[in-house]
Design an enzyme around this catalytic site. Structure first.
Site, mmCIF file in Angstrom:
data_model
loop_
_atom_site.group_PDB
_atom_site.id
_atom_site.type_symbol
_atom_site.label_atom_id
_atom_site.label_comp_id
_atom_site.label_asym_id
_atom_site.label_seq_id
_atom_site.Cartn_x
_atom_site.Cartn_y
_atom_site.Cartn_z
ATOM 1 N N ASP A 215 -8.422 -5.962 1.999
ATOM 2 C CA ASP A 215 -7.679 -4.414 1.787
ATOM 3 C C ASP A 215 -7.675 -4.092 2.901
ATOM 4 O OD1 ASP A 215 -6.383 -1.986 1.673
ATOM 5 O OD2 ASP A 215 -7.206 -1.756 0.436
ATOM 6 N N GLY A 216 -7.315 -3.367 4.248
ATOM 7 C CA GLY A 216 -7.259 -2.839 5.058
ATOM 8 C C GLY A 216 -6.538 -3.540 6.598
ATOM 9 N N SER B 289 0.811 -1.516 -0.273
ATOM 10 C CA SER B 289 0.309 -0.465 -0.137
ATOM 11 C C SER B 289 0.808 1.034 0.198
ATOM 12 C CB SER B 289 -0.367 -0.062 0.878
ATOM 13 O OG SER B 289 -1.564 1.177 1.234
ATOM 14 N N GLY C 28 -4.768 2.347 8.473
ATOM 15 C CA GLY C 28 -4.710 2.011 10.503
ATOM 16 C C GLY C 28 -5.314 2.242 11.368
ATOM 17 N N ASP D 54 -3.342 4.362 -3.659
ATOM 18 C CA ASP D 54 -4.890 4.444 -3.428
ATOM 19 C C ASP D 54 -5.118 5.674 -3.923
ATOM 20 O OD1 ASP D 54 -6.465 2.534 -2.185
ATOM 21 O OD2 ASP D 54 -4.291 2.567 -0.457
ATOM 22 N N HIS E 46 0.100 -0.833 -4.799
ATOM 23 C CA HIS E 46 -0.972 -0.927 -4.391
ATOM 24 C C HIS E 46 -1.092 0.145 -4.331
ATOM 25 C CE1 HIS E 46 -5.490 -1.137 -3.496
ATOM 26 N NE2 HIS E 46 -5.505 -0.469 -2.726
ATOM 27 N N GLY F 95 -10.441 5.414 3.264
ATOM 28 C CA GLY F 95 -10.433 7.204 3.061
ATOM 29 C C GLY F 95 -8.500 6.754 4.399
#
Length: 220
Positions: free
Chosen positions: A175-176, A8, A147, A35, A33, A144
């Site tokens: 993802d996340g 990311s 963490g 964003d 990746h 958005g």
């Protein structure tokens, strides 16, 4: 067990972006990746078109572009002309009036079409698009910001998608808040890849190569 690991890049050190790209590739990352946020679809601004262009040019591995922007169809050609055939572009179905049209632009450009599904988006609302896309990016946190905490009800959504993926021909990506226990649980079930951020990859006291090797050697 084989699974893909994606970096990311919003979590990378932008003061040394060239070094970050080289070190991650040397360490064995599978893709970058990216964003991109517009401050409207999500309450944050993240990476820019120029960041994407630089990484796509500098990288020898694929890039995955995650468009967290309103009406991506209005700007999709701007992104596509700066990518390479075989790169992935994800859109959020809620962000577009006619998402299938945007996905067709991605396909026509030789890219891999994908959709990203927010925690509050049900599988039932996107089921027809699952016949078009090759990748489904499941957000395990609200989009958005990096963490954030994992939302446990997302696991049931992944179970639904796993039951459909063979018939419809798509792969599932996470993802996340991706921790080792999530990889241990969901990779054996059929999740193809995991986006790594501050939880497992960035800001650690080991090299990217050591960190990625440790992840790939997790005991299942």
């Amino acid at each position: 067990m084989q699974f893909e690991l994606m970096a990311s890049m919003m979590c990378a050190d932008f003061g040394n972006l060239e070094k970050e790209v080289k070190d991650l590739e040397a360490g064995g990352i599978d893709s970058f990746h990216i964003d991109i946020m517009d401050g409207r679809y999500v309450p944050n601004f993240a990476m820019s078109l120029n960041d994407m262009k630089y990484i796509a040019k500098a990288a020898s591995v694929p890039v995955d572009v995650h468009l967290m922007i309103e009406h991506p169809n209005n700007r999709i050609c701007t992104f596509l002309r700066n990518l390479r055939p075989g790169d992935t572009v994800y859109i959020h179905p809620e962000a577009e009036y006619h998402p299938s049209t945007t996905l067709q632009f991605i396909i026509n450009a030789g890219m891999i079409p994908g959709i990203a599904i927010n925690p509050g988006t049900s599988v039932e609302t996107v089921v027809e698009m699952l016949r078009i896309v090759k990748k489904v990016l499941v957000m395990s946190v609200n989009p958005g910001n990096a963490g954030q905490m994992y939302l446990p009800y997302v696991g049931k959504k992944i179970t639904k998608l796993l039951s459909l993926k063979e018939d419809m021909g798509f792969e599932i990506y996470w993802d996340g808040a991706c921790s080792a226990d999530k990889i241990l649980e969901f990779a054996p079930k059929g999740v193809k890849g995991f986006v790594l951020g501050t939880t497992l990859l960035f800001g650690k006291d080991k090299s990217y190569g050591e960190t990625l090797q440790n992840i790939r050697e997790l005991r299942f």
